[in-house]
Scaffold this motif. Structure first.
Motif, PDB file in Angstrom:
ATOM      1  N   LEU A  63      -3.601  14.689   0.114  1.00 56.21           N
ATOM      2  CA  LEU A  63      -3.915  16.056  -0.312  1.00 56.21           C
ATOM      3  C   LEU A  63      -4.893  16.667   0.680  1.00 56.21           C
ATOM      4  N   ASN A  64      -4.665  17.945   1.024  1.00 57.65           N
ATOM      5  CA  ASN A  64      -5.662  18.690   1.794  1.00 57.65           C
ATOM      6  C   ASN A  64      -6.535  19.408   0.767  1.00 57.65           C
ATOM      7  N   LYS A  65      -7.657  18.778   0.448  1.00 56.52           N
ATOM      8  CA  LYS A  65      -8.506  19.292  -0.638  1.00 56.52           C
ATOM      9  C   LYS A  65      -9.275  20.539  -0.186  1.00 56.52           C
ATOM     10  N   PRO A  66      -9.136  21.635  -0.935  1.00 56.76           N
ATOM     11  CA  PRO A  66      -9.948  22.812  -0.606  1.00 56.76           C
ATOM     12  C   PRO A  66     -11.376  22.620  -1.159  1.00 56.76           C
ATOM     13  N   ILE A  67     -12.316  23.404  -0.674  1.00 52.17           N
ATOM     14  CA  ILE A  67     -13.642  23.307  -1.291  1.00 52.17           C
ATOM     15  C   ILE A  67     -13.546  23.872  -2.716  1.00 52.17           C
ATOM     16  N   GLY A  68     -14.487  23.469  -3.579  1.00 48.40           N
ATOM     17  CA  GLY A  68     -14.530  24.008  -4.943  1.00 48.40           C
ATOM     18  C   GLY A  68     -13.815  23.140  -5.964  1.00 48.40           C
ATOM     19  N   TYR A  69     -13.222  22.026  -5.526  1.00 49.99           N
ATOM     20  CA  TYR A  69     -12.521  21.132  -6.462  1.00 49.99           C
ATOM     21  C   TYR A  69     -13.244  19.791  -6.507  1.00 49.99           C
ATOM     22  N   THR A  70     -13.410  19.223  -7.709  1.00 50.88           N
ATOM     23  CA  THR A  70     -14.069  17.916  -7.804  1.00 50.88           C
ATOM     24  C   THR A  70     -13.032  16.805  -7.957  1.00 50.88           C
ATOM     25  N   CYS A  71     -13.437  15.611  -7.508  1.00 50.67           N
ATOM     26  CA  CYS A  71     -12.560  14.424  -7.590  1.00 50.67           C
ATOM     27  C   CYS A  71     -12.782  13.755  -8.934  1.00 50.67           C
ATOM     28  N   SER A  72     -12.437  14.449 -10.008  1.00 54.52           N
ATOM     29  CA  SER A  72     -12.725  13.919 -11.330  1.00 54.52           C
ATOM     30  C   SER A  72     -11.620  14.377 -12.267  1.00 54.52           C
ATOM     31  N   THR A  73     -11.459  13.659 -13.377  1.00 55.39           N
ATOM     32  CA  THR A  73     -10.479  14.129 -14.364  1.00 55.39           C
ATOM     33  C   THR A  73     -11.181  14.959 -15.431  1.00 55.39           C
ATOM     34  N   LYS A  74     -12.507  14.821 -15.506  1.00 57.20           N
ATOM     35  CA  LYS A  74     -13.220  15.365 -16.669  1.00 57.20           C
ATOM     36  C   LYS A  74     -14.035  16.619 -16.394  1.00 57.20           C
ATOM     37  N   ASP A  75     -14.307  16.913 -15.127  1.00 52.82           N
ATOM     38  CA  ASP A  75     -15.164  18.045 -14.809  1.00 52.82           C
ATOM     39  C   ASP A  75     -14.636  19.320 -15.476  1.00 52.82           C
ATOM     40  N   PRO A  76     -15.528  20.124 -16.075  1.00 52.02           N
ATOM     41  CA  PRO A  76     -15.063  21.348 -16.725  1.00 52.02           C
ATOM     42  C   PRO A  76     -14.548  22.396 -15.729  1.00 52.02           C
ATOM     43  N   GLY A  77     -14.927  22.253 -14.459  1.00 51.92           N
ATOM     44  CA  GLY A  77     -14.467  23.211 -13.438  1.00 51.92           C
ATOM     45  C   GLY A  77     -13.122  22.784 -12.864  1.00 51.92           C
ATOM     46  N   ARG A  78     -12.828  23.261 -11.653  1.00 58.93           N
ATOM     47  CA  ARG A  78     -11.546  22.920 -11.027  1.00 58.93           C
ATOM     48  C   ARG A  78     -11.584  21.474 -10.524  1.00 58.93           C
ATOM     49  N   VAL A  79     -10.496  20.759 -10.744  1.00 55.02           N
ATOM     50  CA  VAL A  79     -10.421  19.358 -10.314  1.00 55.02           C
ATOM     51  C   VAL A  79      -9.189  19.184  -9.418  1.00 55.02           C
ATOM     52  N   VAL A  80      -9.219  18.145  -8.587  1.00 51.31           N
ATOM     53  CA  VAL A  80      -8.125  17.980  -7.615  1.00 51.31           C
ATOM     54  C   VAL A  80      -6.774  17.809  -8.313  1.00 51.31           C
ATOM     55  N   TYR A  81      -6.781  17.297  -9.543  1.00 53.31           N
ATOM     56  CA  TYR A  81      -5.515  17.116 -10.274  1.00 53.31           C
ATOM     57  C   TYR A  81      -4.858  18.469 -10.577  1.00 53.31           C
ATOM     58  N   ASP A  82      -5.649  19.546 -10.580  1.00 54.67           N
ATOM     59  CA  ASP A  82      -5.071  20.886 -10.807  1.00 54.67           C
ATOM     60  C   ASP A  82      -4.107  21.268  -9.681  1.00 54.67           C
ATOM     61  N   LEU A  83      -4.228  20.609  -8.531  1.00 53.82           N
ATOM     62  CA  LEU A  83      -3.401  20.960  -7.371  1.00 53.82           C
ATOM     63  C   LEU A  83      -2.074  20.206  -7.363  1.00 53.82           C
ATOM     64  N   LEU A  84      -1.913  19.275  -8.291  1.00 55.42           N
ATOM     65  CA  LEU A  84      -0.702  18.443  -8.370  1.00 55.42           C
ATOM     66  C   LEU A  84       0.090  18.854  -9.607  1.00 55.42           C
ATOM     67  N   PRO A  85       1.377  18.454  -9.686  1.00 58.04           N
ATOM     68  CA  PRO A  85       2.114  18.780 -10.906  1.00 58.04           C
ATOM     69  C   PRO A  85       1.385  18.233 -12.141  1.00 58.04           C
ATOM     70  N   GLU A  86       1.392  19.013 -13.202  1.00 57.68           N
ATOM     71  CA  GLU A  86       0.685  18.670 -14.447  1.00 57.68           C
ATOM     72  C   GLU A  86       1.013  17.241 -14.916  1.00 57.68           C
ATOM     73  N   ARG A  87       2.303  16.848 -14.779  1.00 58.42           N
ATOM     74  CA  ARG A  87       2.694  15.532 -15.322  1.00 58.42           C
ATOM     75  C   ARG A  87       2.001  14.373 -14.600  1.00 58.42           C
ATOM     76  N   PHE A  88       1.532  14.609 -13.348  1.00 59.72           N
ATOM     77  CA  PHE A  88       0.874  13.524 -12.610  1.00 59.72           C
ATOM     78  C   PHE A  88      -0.384  13.044 -13.348  1.00 59.72           C
ATOM     79  N   ARG A  89      -0.967  13.890 -14.173  1.00 67.36           N
ATOM     80  CA  ARG A  89      -2.161  13.485 -14.933  1.00 67.36           C
ATOM     81  C   ARG A  89      -1.841  12.453 -15.989  1.00 67.36           C
ATOM     82  N   TYR A  90      -0.567  12.405 -16.379  1.00 66.05           N
ATOM     83  CA  TYR A  90      -0.197  11.531 -17.500  1.00 66.05           C
ATOM     84  C   TYR A  90       0.504  10.276 -17.027  1.00 66.05           C
ATOM     85  N   ARG A  91       0.482  10.026 -15.702  1.00 64.45           N
ATOM     86  CA  ARG A  91       1.144   8.813 -15.213  1.00 64.45           C
ATOM     87  C   ARG A  91       0.410   7.567 -15.701  1.00 64.45           C
TER      88      ARG A  91
END
Ligand code: URA
Length: 233
Positions: A63-91
């Motif tokens: 992933l080419n991570k933009p600034i402003g995204y955290t490497c977390s699943t729980k952060d209330p702000g934007r997280v890197v998982y937001d940049l991937l298809p939604e289903r990837f969170r449930y793998r």
């Protein structure tokens, strides 16, 4: 593995949901035939809604991570998982980031669901070089490259000195730093130790893997042979 379990593990829905969807003909083969619940299959032959099914366990994502995204699943702000298809969170197994980048750091971030691969990449023994492009608030003093190369720099609250690192000067306020370790906020703390401040930080490379072809926010799957060649050869 049974199809229902496979699809549920890939995050396409609960077992109940995917059972219903398969019954409705949502899973097909490349030749257009419909796959039934108990049919034999080969993973590469399956299409979900006419798209190739996601890779099975053992995936590596770049992933080419933009600034402003955290490497977390729980952060209330934007997280890197937001940049991937939604289903990837449930793998299952889960996709974890390979190390972390700070929220305000951009660039090369890998994610994987393969614990052994993750360990091989982040293991200190691998000594995989990570390259950072750094913009500084103040002019370089001139002695930074020698200080970082010495292998004696002890960061605040640490008990072991940093491994030698290579710094190239680009101009008075820009440098390229190559590290073989990954301590907490390491680049920012290294420059803080020289009385400077990092204004922007971008990881451009890990091993021989770089971000060619990926704009900020874009990602791709790295085939296993490419990962072996570019990370471990
Ligand atoms: N060093 C840092 O200070 N931050 C990062 O995100 C990566 C390396």
């Amino acid at each position: 593995m049974k199809l229902v379990k496979l699809l549920a593990n890939l995050g396409y829905g609960s077992r109940k949901d995917v059972t219903r969807l398969i019954r409705n003909g949502w899973l097909t083969r490349r030749d257009g035939s419909t796959v039934g619940l108990d049919d034999a299959y080969t993973h590469e032959d399956l299409l979900v809604d006419d798209e190739p099914i996601d890779p099975a366990q053992g995936v590596l994502i770049l992933l080419n991570k933009p600034i402003g995204y955290t490497c977390s699943t729980k952060d209330p702000g934007r997280v890197v998982y937001d940049l991937l298809p939604e289903r990837f969170r449930y793998r299952n197994p889960v996709l974890s980031t390979v190390g972390r980048l700070d929220r305000d750091t951009s660039g090369l971030l890998m994610l994987t669901d393969d614990g052994q691969l993750l360990h091989r990449i982040i293991s200190p023994k691998a000594e995989l070089p990570k390259v950072y492009e750094v913009e500084l608030a103040e002019d370089l003093r001139g002695d930074e490259a020698a200080l970082f190369a010495a292998g004696t720099l002890l960061l605040e609250s640490e008990t072991t000195p940093l491994a030698p690192a290579v710094m190239e000067t680009i101009d008075a306020r820009h440098a390229r730093l190559t590290l073989i370790e990954g301590r907490y906020h390491q680049v920012r703390r290294m420059f803080a130790a020289t009385g400077n401040r990092v204004l922007s930080l971008h990881r451009s490379r890990t091993g021989n893997l770089d971000l060619s072809g990926l704009e900020p926010g874009q990602w791709r799957i790295v085939p296993r042979d490419e990962a072996e060649a570019k990370l471990f050869a």
